[in-house]
Design a protein around this motif. Structure first.
Motif, PDB file in Angstrom:
ATOM      1  N   ARG A  43     -39.111 -39.048  29.823  1.00  0.00           N
ATOM      2  CA  ARG A  43     -37.798 -38.842  30.427  1.00  0.00           C
ATOM      3  C   ARG A  43     -37.966 -39.099  31.927  1.00  0.00           C
ATOM      4  N   ARG A  44     -37.027 -39.810  32.497  1.00  0.00           N
ATOM      5  CA  ARG A  44     -37.089 -40.052  33.934  1.00  0.00           C
ATOM      6  C   ARG A  44     -35.665 -40.006  34.469  1.00  0.00           C
ATOM      7  N   ASP A  45     -35.330 -38.941  35.157  1.00  0.00           N
ATOM      8  CA  ASP A  45     -33.993 -38.768  35.701  1.00  0.00           C
ATOM      9  C   ASP A  45     -33.973 -39.269  37.136  1.00  0.00           C
ATOM     10  N   VAL A  46     -33.470 -40.468  37.316  1.00  0.00           N
ATOM     11  CA  VAL A  46     -33.387 -41.039  38.666  1.00  0.00           C
ATOM     12  C   VAL A  46     -31.930 -41.207  39.087  1.00  0.00           C
ATOM     13  N   GLY A  47     -31.022 -40.545  38.350  1.00  0.00           N
ATOM     14  CA  GLY A  47     -29.606 -40.646  38.694  1.00  0.00           C
ATOM     15  C   GLY A  47     -28.988 -41.966  38.293  1.00  0.00           C
ATOM     16  N   ARG A  48     -29.637 -42.695  37.358  1.00  0.00           N
ATOM     17  CA  ARG A  48     -29.080 -43.975  36.929  1.00  0.00           C
ATOM     18  C   ARG A  48     -27.753 -43.727  36.222  1.00  0.00           C
ATOM     19  N   PRO A  49     -26.672 -44.380  36.653  1.00  0.00           N
ATOM     20  CA  PRO A  49     -25.378 -44.149  36.004  1.00  0.00           C
ATOM     21  C   PRO A  49     -25.323 -44.833  34.641  1.00  0.00           C
ATOM     22  N   LEU A  50     -25.025 -44.054  33.613  1.00  0.00           N
ATOM     23  CA  LEU A  50     -24.916 -44.574  32.251  1.00  0.00           C
ATOM     24  C   LEU A  50     -23.619 -44.085  31.629  1.00  0.00           C
ATOM     25  N   VAL A  51     -23.031 -44.892  30.770  1.00  0.00           N
ATOM     26  CA  VAL A  51     -21.844 -44.444  30.060  1.00  0.00           C
ATOM     27  C   VAL A  51     -22.242 -43.290  29.150  1.00  0.00           C
ATOM     28  N   GLU A  52     -21.301 -42.409  28.854  1.00  0.00           N
ATOM     29  CA  GLU A  52     -21.600 -41.257  28.009  1.00  0.00           C
ATOM     30  C   GLU A  52     -22.066 -41.719  26.637  1.00  0.00           C
ATOM     31  N   GLY A  53     -23.147 -41.122  26.168  1.00  0.00           N
ATOM     32  CA  GLY A  53     -23.667 -41.470  24.854  1.00  0.00           C
ATOM     33  C   GLY A  53     -24.473 -42.744  24.816  1.00  0.00           C
ATOM     34  N   PHE A  54     -24.972 -43.203  25.970  1.00  0.00           N
ATOM     35  CA  PHE A  54     -25.700 -44.469  25.993  1.00  0.00           C
ATOM     36  C   PHE A  54     -27.141 -44.284  25.547  1.00  0.00           C
TER      37      PHE A  54
END
Length: 358
Positions: free
Chosen positions: A312-323
Motif C-alpha cells: 500500500r502506498r498512499d501518496v494522495g494520488r487522485p482516483l475515482v471511487e472504487g478504482f
C-alpha cells in the motif's frame, strides 16, 4: 475533484514507449557503494533481530545513505515513468535470507507490505512449483513458466527482487497504460469512453475467500489531470461465469481485445532481463506488467526465483471511487491475524512454500 473523461491524448513521463527506453539506461538506478553498505548492514541487523514481518516498520530501521535511492524510487513511481529498476545488490554473495531482508527493508520505506495469499504471507515468490500451464484453470500465474498477459496486481505497488534468473527467457515486460490508452484513442475514439465505465471483475477466482463473486472498477481513470489504469481482461471475461453479472456488449468485448492487442504491439513494451540482485518497483496505476515464457535449469536450486512484495502506498494520488481492487487493500485488519501455514519470519519467508499453489 474533477473526473471529466479526457478524450485527448495524455502526455507526460508516464506516456513512454519501450523501444525508446530500451536505447537508454535512464530507468536503471545503480546503487552507490555507500547505499549498498548501508543496506547490507541494516539487512544483517534485520536478520539478527528476526522481527515479525507483519508488524515491523521502516522507523525500526532508519536509512541515511539510502535517502536518495528511496526518494528516486518514490518519484519515478508517483510522478515519473511509473517504475524503476534498482541494480547493484550482490545477492549471490548474501544468500537468500539476507537478500530478502534487504528487499523487505526497502519496501518498508516505500509503503506498507500487504498479504498476498490465503496464508497471509507478506513476502511471496514467483517460482515454478509445477509443470502446469495457464490453460489449466487451477494454475497460479506466479507458479508456472508460461508467458503472462499484461495485467495489474492487487496493490498500489508491486516489487520484484531477482534471486536467480531462468536458463532461457523469463524477461520482465512492462508497458505504459497511458500509451495504450493514447493508441486506443487514436485508432478507435468511439470505444475509448468505455474504458472509464465500471466493469465487473472476477474476485472469487483471484481469492477463494473473497466475500463476493465480483467487484467493480473502471479500466481507466482521469482525476484532476492524473491518468490511471487498472487492467487484466481475463478477470473481466471470467466474471461472465456468474449469472448475476451483466453480459458484455459487442463494443465492450471489442475494446478489451483491442487493449490486449495494443499492449503487445511491437515497440510498446519494455523487456528487461533480470540479473541477480535487480529490484523492480512498479506503480500498478501507471504501468502494466507481464513476463515472457521461460525454461528453468534442471536443478531445483537453480530455478528462476523472484521475491515479490505488494505495498500500500498512499501518496494522495487522485482516483475515482472504487478504482482498482481497493476492496483488498481495505482488508488490513484481517491481514494481521495469525494464519496457519503463513511465514512471517524472514528466514522462513524467503523459502518457497511448495505445498501451496501447486
Amino acid at each position: 475533484m474533477t473526473t471529466t473523461v479526457d478524450l485527448s491524448p495524455i502526455s507526460g513521463p508516464s506516456a513512454w514507449r519501450g523501444d525508446e527506453l530500451a536505447t537508454s539506461t535512464d530507468w536503471i538506478y545503480e546503487v552507490s557503494d555507500a547505499e549498498r553498505t548501508e543496506l547490507e548492514t541494516l539487512g544483517r541487523r534485520f536478520v539478527a533481530d528476526d522481527p515479525d514481518l507483519r508488524t515491523v516498520t521502516g522507523d525500526d530501521y532508519p536509512l541515511d545513505a539510502c535517502t536518495g535511492l528511496i526518494e528516486e524510487c518514490a518519484r519515478q513511481m508517483d510522478s515519473g515513468r511509473g517504475f524503476v529498476l534498482v541494480r547493484g545488490l550482490r545477492t549471490e554473495e548474501y544468500g537468500d535470507t539476507l537478500a530478502g531482508a534487504i528487499f523487505y527493508l526497502m519496501g518498508l520505506h516505500l509503503g506498507t507490505p500487504m498479504s498476498q495469499n490465503q496464508l497471509g504471507d507478506v513476502l511471496d515468490h514467483v517460482i515454478a512449483t509445477s509443470d502446469k500451464t495457464l490453460d489449466d484453470p487451477t494454475a497460479l500465474p506466479s507458479r508456472v513458466r508460461d508467458r503472462l498477459p499484461f495485467h495489474s496486481d492487487s496493490s498500489d505497488v508491486v516489487a520484484l527482487m531477482c534471486l536467480r534468473g531462468a536458463r532461457a527467457g523469463g524477461a520482465s515486460s512492462l508497458v505504459s497504460g497511458t500509451t495504450i490508452y493514447n493508441e486506443i484513442l487514436r485508432r478507435r475514439p468511439d470505444l475509448a469512453p468505455l474504458l472509464f465505465e465500471p466493469w465487473h471483475w472476477d474476485w472469487k477466482k483471484q481469492d477463494p475467500d473473497a466475500p463476493s463473486n465480483t467487484y467493480t472498477s473502471p479500466i481507466c481513470g482521469y482525476v484532476d489531470g492524473i491518468f490511471s489504469t487498472y487492467a487484466g481482461s481475463s478477470m473481466i471475461f471470467s466474471a461472465q461465469d456468474y449469472p448475476e453479472v451483466p453480459r458484455l456488449t459487442e463494443a465492450q468485448i471489442e475494446v478489451l481485445h483491442l487493449f490486449d492487442e495494443i499492449a503487445q504491439q511491437p515497440g510498446l513494451p519494455l523487456d528487461m532481463d533480470f540479473q541477480p540482485g535487480d529490484v523492480q518497483w512498479l506503480l500498478n496505476y501507471a504501468a502494466l506488467h507481464s513476463r515472457t515464457g521461460y525454461v528453468d535449469f534442471p536443478e531445483p536450486e537453480r530455478r528462476r526465483h523472484l521475491l515479490r512484495l505488494w505495498l500500500r502506498r498512499d501518496v494522495g494520488r487522485p482516483l475515482v471511487e472504487g478504482f482498482g481492487k481497493n476492496v483488498v487493500k481495505a482488508r488490513g485488519a484481517e491481514e494481521q491475524a495469525p494464519k496457519p501455514g503463513g511465514r512471517f519470519r524472514i528466514a522462513d519467508a524467503v523459502v518457497p512454500n511448495y505445498d501451496w499453489g501447486l
